[in-house]
Enzyme design. Structure first.
Site, mmCIF file in Angstrom:
data_model
loop_
_atom_site.group_PDB
_atom_site.id
_atom_site.type_symbol
_atom_site.label_atom_id
_atom_site.label_comp_id
_atom_site.label_asym_id
_atom_site.label_seq_id
_atom_site.Cartn_x
_atom_site.Cartn_y
_atom_site.Cartn_z
ATOM 1 N N TYR A 95 20.308 -106.904 58.948
ATOM 2 C CA TYR A 95 20.693 -106.250 57.438
ATOM 3 C C TYR A 95 19.473 -106.963 56.577
ATOM 4 O O TYR A 95 19.207 -106.153 55.928
ATOM 5 C CB TYR A 95 21.998 -107.063 57.380
ATOM 6 N N GLU A 137 32.305 -106.309 60.622
ATOM 7 C CA GLU A 137 31.771 -105.895 61.909
ATOM 8 C C GLU A 137 31.900 -106.968 63.042
ATOM 9 O O GLU A 137 32.275 -106.518 63.998
ATOM 10 C CB GLU A 137 30.310 -105.366 61.730
#
Ligand code: FAD
Ligand code: HEM
Length: 399
Positions: A95, A137
């Site tokens: 990320y 997730e």
């Protein structure tokens, strides 16, 4: 949670994002692949070349900017993206890499208009969004790990059988190489296959739907040989080079295109290879539910018609199987009863007595999906009874 100031700045820059979104995401991908060439292993570079993926990402970011103060409205979109990410084993460490390159891209495209205040607001907003995805997730990864045969990341599977289903579609039956149990999944879900192709620098990653219902025996994927200029790289490699006893790396099946809890009759409509998730739902319904079901297969003709016998084999008195050939061969028996010529129309649906209170699930090429949606709209099918999946970057279809 973003501060009020950040929320205001991000919302006020939403129109700029909409205007420059595609340019920003194109620059973003260029920077990402230059700075992190290993990312080319996971992104579908064909979608990049065709420009589909930048559009989808740009839209996601724009939607986020518009809804930053009411993120709950993004629920379904977040879930669908999180399912795609987890099918690809996206990790939390990735990320910040994406965030850094996205901010660089915003600066590069907006130039002086991207003031430090705007960049800081977007950095904060991106981090908040990243936390939403990372949290969801991680939950999906850990839930899947607990499932029977479940695992994280990818595992090696061996091809135990390879069966030609039509002139263009071939099935691969797969079992865990280490003989641990075959993972379970929900019909309609897909896996990711990452593959090294000799002579190519990067790995290729592609999604394939489970084309059989969950079973202890095997997972099955069914792959269409993509023709074109150039021919599809992974599908042709699988057809030509992957045989019985060869290995493939798969992730746990994921995806939100699954049957919703309901007792309504089911209508499954497939275009070409879009039959794969639907036949999984169909077989599972036969074994575990037996809702009344009409399975409509739209294909060119009998040469490319996969799974005809299998669909007939799992038919019950509650099941109707309809075939629509767009370009039938002379030997294809068009009887205007259960086999029709042309494309799907509302006239055909009326003739086979489709009830518009049914639940509809469909999958196929983009023109097929748009046509199907228009027909369902014409028949006044309620929007929340319509479910579909794209075999590519997710798109919206106007209802
Ligand atoms: C959720 C999901 C489920 C899926 N399930 C299945 C399934 O069950 N079965 C199945 O067969 N597929 C499925 N797919 C599609 C699959 O993931 C692959 O996209 C497909 O196999 C094609 O991959 P490829 O590498 O062979 O083709 P690619 O090399 O990616 O090419 C795809 C197409 O683009 C064309 N093309 C290539 N390069 C360019 C270019 N530069 N410009 C323009 N056009 C170009 C090619 O001619 C080809 O027609 C699914 C996809 C998704 C997202
Ligand atoms: C907050 C940040 C992110 C957002 C808003 C986002 C958004 C999206 C969207 C909208 C899609 C398309 C989904 C679909 O088609 O169904 C997607 C797919 C994808 N995302 Fe993300 N994403 C983010 C972070 C990441 C990260 C950190 C990675 C890691 C590299 C990543 C890798 C991918 C990949 C590989 C795909 C599939 C693309 C393809 O098939 O080519 N994303 N993402």
């Amino acid at each position: 949670m973003a501060s009020t100031n950040t929320t205001e700045i991000v919302k006020s820059t939403a129109p700029v994002l909409k205007e420059h979104g595609e340019a920003i995401t194109k620059v973003f991908y260029k920077l990402l692949f230059k700075n992190h060439p290993e990312m080319m292993d996971i992104f579908n570079m064909t979608n990049q070349k065709k420009g589909d993926q930048p559009k989808v990402l740009a839209n996601a970011i724009f939607q986020y900017a518009c809804h930053i103060d009411k993120l709950a409205l993004l629920g379904d979109a977040v879930e669908s993206i999180a399912q795609k990410h987890t099918s690809l084993s996206i990790s939390k460490e990735m990320y910040p890499i994406v965030g850094e390159n996205l901010l660089k891209a915003i600066k590069e495209v907006l130039k002086d208009a991207a003031t430090p205040e705007i960049i800081n607001a977007w950095a904060e907003a991106y981090n908040d969004l990243a936390v939403i995805f990372i949290t969801r997730e991680e939950k999906i990864y850990s839930e899947r790990e607990q499932l029977n045969g479940g695992f994280r990341n990818s595992k090696e599977f061996v091809v135990v059988d390879k069966i030609k289903e039509s002139d263009v579609i071939t099935s691969f039956y797969l079992k865990r190489k280490d003989k641990t149990p075959t993972p379970t999944f929900i019909p309609g879900q897909y896996t990711s296959i990452s593959i090294n192709i000799p002579g190519h620098e990067h790995k290729y990653t592609r999604n394939y739907s489970m084309s059989d219902c969950p079973s202890k025996k095997h997972l099955r994927i069914s792959v269409k040989k993509e023709k074109g200029n150039p021919d599809g790289i992974v599908s042709n490699y699988l057809h030509t080079n992957i045989n019985k006893n060869d290995s493939l790396n798969l992730t746990m099946p994921s995806g939100p295109f699954t049957l919703k809890e309901s007792k309504k009759p089911l209508v499954l409509i497939s275009g070409g290879v879009g039959v794969t998730p639907l036949i999984s739902m169909y077989k599972n319904n036969f074994l575990n539910g037996n809702r009344p079901v009409i399975f409509i297969q739209c294909v060119l003709n009998s040469k490319v018609h996969a799974f005809k016998n299998e669909i007939d084999k799992y038919a019950t008195k509650n099941t109707k199987s309809i075939i629509i050939y767009s370009d039938p061969l002379t030997l294809d028996n068009i009887n205007n009863h259960n086999t029709f010529k042309g494309y799907l129309t509302s006239k055909i649906l009326n003739k086979i007595d489709i009830k518009n209170e049914s639940d509809f699930y469909f999958c196929g090429s983009k023109p097929f999906m748009i046509n199907t949606m228009n027909i369902l709209k014409e028949l006044k099918v309620n929007k929340n009874q319509i479910n579909f999946e794209f075999f590519g970057p997710s798109e919206k279809i106007a209802y």
